[in-house]
Design a protein around this motif. Structure first.
Motif, PDB file in Angstrom:
ATOM      1  N   CYS A  13       0.836  -1.209   0.000  1.00 23.66           N
ATOM      2  CA  CYS A  13       0.000   0.000   0.000  1.00 23.66           C
ATOM      3  C   CYS A  13       0.866   1.252   0.000  1.00 23.66           C
ATOM      4  O   CYS A  13       0.598   2.202  -0.738  1.00 23.66           O
ATOM      5  CB  CYS A  13      -0.948  -0.005   1.194  1.00 23.66           C
ATOM      6  N   ARG A  15       3.956   1.568  -1.098  1.00 28.26           N
ATOM      7  CA  ARG A  15       4.618   1.684  -2.398  1.00 28.26           C
ATOM      8  C   ARG A  15       3.641   2.107  -3.487  1.00 28.26           C
ATOM      9  O   ARG A  15       3.998   2.858  -4.387  1.00 28.26           O
ATOM     10  CB  ARG A  15       5.292   0.362  -2.765  1.00 28.26           C
ATOM     11  N   PHE A  16       2.410   1.631  -3.404  1.00 27.17           N
ATOM     12  CA  PHE A  16       1.398   2.022  -4.384  1.00 27.17           C
ATOM     13  C   PHE A  16       1.103   3.516  -4.282  1.00 27.17           C
ATOM     14  O   PHE A  16       1.030   4.216  -5.295  1.00 27.17           O
ATOM     15  CB  PHE A  16       0.111   1.213  -4.210  1.00 27.17           C
ATOM     16  N   VAL A  17       0.955   4.008  -3.061  1.00 26.72           N
ATOM     17  CA  VAL A  17       0.709   5.437  -2.859  1.00 26.72           C
ATOM     18  C   VAL A  17       1.864   6.248  -3.451  1.00 26.72           C
ATOM     19  O   VAL A  17       1.655   7.241  -4.152  1.00 26.72           O
ATOM     20  CB  VAL A  17       0.490   5.755  -1.370  1.00 26.72           C
ATOM     21  N   THR A  18       3.076   5.830  -3.186  1.00 26.61           N
ATOM     22  CA  THR A  18       4.255   6.516  -3.742  1.00 26.61           C
ATOM     23  C   THR A  18       4.219   6.488  -5.268  1.00 26.61           C
ATOM     24  O   THR A  18       4.472   7.502  -5.926  1.00 26.61           O
ATOM     25  CB  THR A  18       5.554   5.863  -3.225  1.00 26.61           C
ATOM     26  N   PHE A  19       3.897   5.337  -5.825  1.00 25.54           N
ATOM     27  CA  PHE A  19       3.803   5.179  -7.280  1.00 25.54           C
ATOM     28  C   PHE A  19       2.796   6.160  -7.877  1.00 25.54           C
ATOM     29  O   PHE A  19       3.075   6.840  -8.861  1.00 25.54           O
ATOM     30  CB  PHE A  19       3.403   3.730  -7.597  1.00 25.54           C
ATOM     31  N   VAL A  20       1.639   6.270  -7.247  1.00 25.00           N
ATOM     32  CA  VAL A  20       0.596   7.178  -7.740  1.00 25.00           C
ATOM     33  C   VAL A  20       1.051   8.626  -7.619  1.00 25.00           C
ATOM     34  O   VAL A  20       0.882   9.419  -8.552  1.00 25.00           O
ATOM     35  CB  VAL A  20      -0.736   6.948  -6.988  1.00 25.00           C
ATOM     36  N   LEU A  21       1.641   8.979  -6.490  1.00 26.33           N
ATOM     37  CA  LEU A  21       2.079  10.355  -6.286  1.00 26.33           C
ATOM     38  C   LEU A  21       3.174  10.765  -7.268  1.00 26.33           C
ATOM     39  O   LEU A  21       3.200  11.901  -7.735  1.00 26.33           O
ATOM     40  CB  LEU A  21       2.553  10.559  -4.845  1.00 26.33           C
ATOM     41  N   GLY A  23       3.471   9.738 -10.274  1.00 24.00           N
ATOM     42  CA  GLY A  23       2.839   9.924 -11.571  1.00 24.00           C
ATOM     43  C   GLY A  23       1.823  11.049 -11.619  1.00 24.00           C
ATOM     44  O   GLY A  23       1.395  11.463 -12.695  1.00 24.00           O
ATOM     45  N   ALA A  24       1.450  11.585 -10.467  1.00 26.96           N
ATOM     46  CA  ALA A  24       0.450  12.662 -10.426  1.00 26.96           C
ATOM     47  C   ALA A  24       0.977  13.873 -11.175  1.00 26.96           C
ATOM     48  O   ALA A  24       2.124  14.268 -11.030  1.00 26.96           O
ATOM     49  CB  ALA A  24       0.120  13.022  -8.980  1.00 26.96           C
TER      50      ALA A  24
END
Length: 78
Positions: A13, A15-21, A23-24
């Protein structure tokens, strides 16, 4: 999908949040090719070859278009 980031749910979770941020704010549409492909020229070529192969084998068909009469037959009047 989270398993792509870690076997541990909490870590996944994070790492996913970091991934999304990360790419934001990136505009993915600037790399859109031929109105449907997000990828480089090689990816587009590979996909087109794959689809052409399916068409040649009869595995890829365009959806049939219904006539107005066919649509009307399926329409239930209230």
């Amino acid at each position: 999908m989270l398993l792509q980031f870690s076997q541990d749910r909490e870590r996944a979770c994070e790492r996913f949040v970091t991934f999304v941020l990360v790419g934001a704010g990136i505009n993915i549409w600037v790399n859109l090719r031929q109105q449907i492909y997000l990828g480089d020229d090689q990816f587009v070529s590979d996909q087109q070859q794959y689809i052409e192969k399916l068409r040649m084998n009869g595995q890829h068909r365009s959806p049939s278009v219904k006539s107005m009469e066919g649509i009307a037959r399926n329409y239930k009047h209230s």
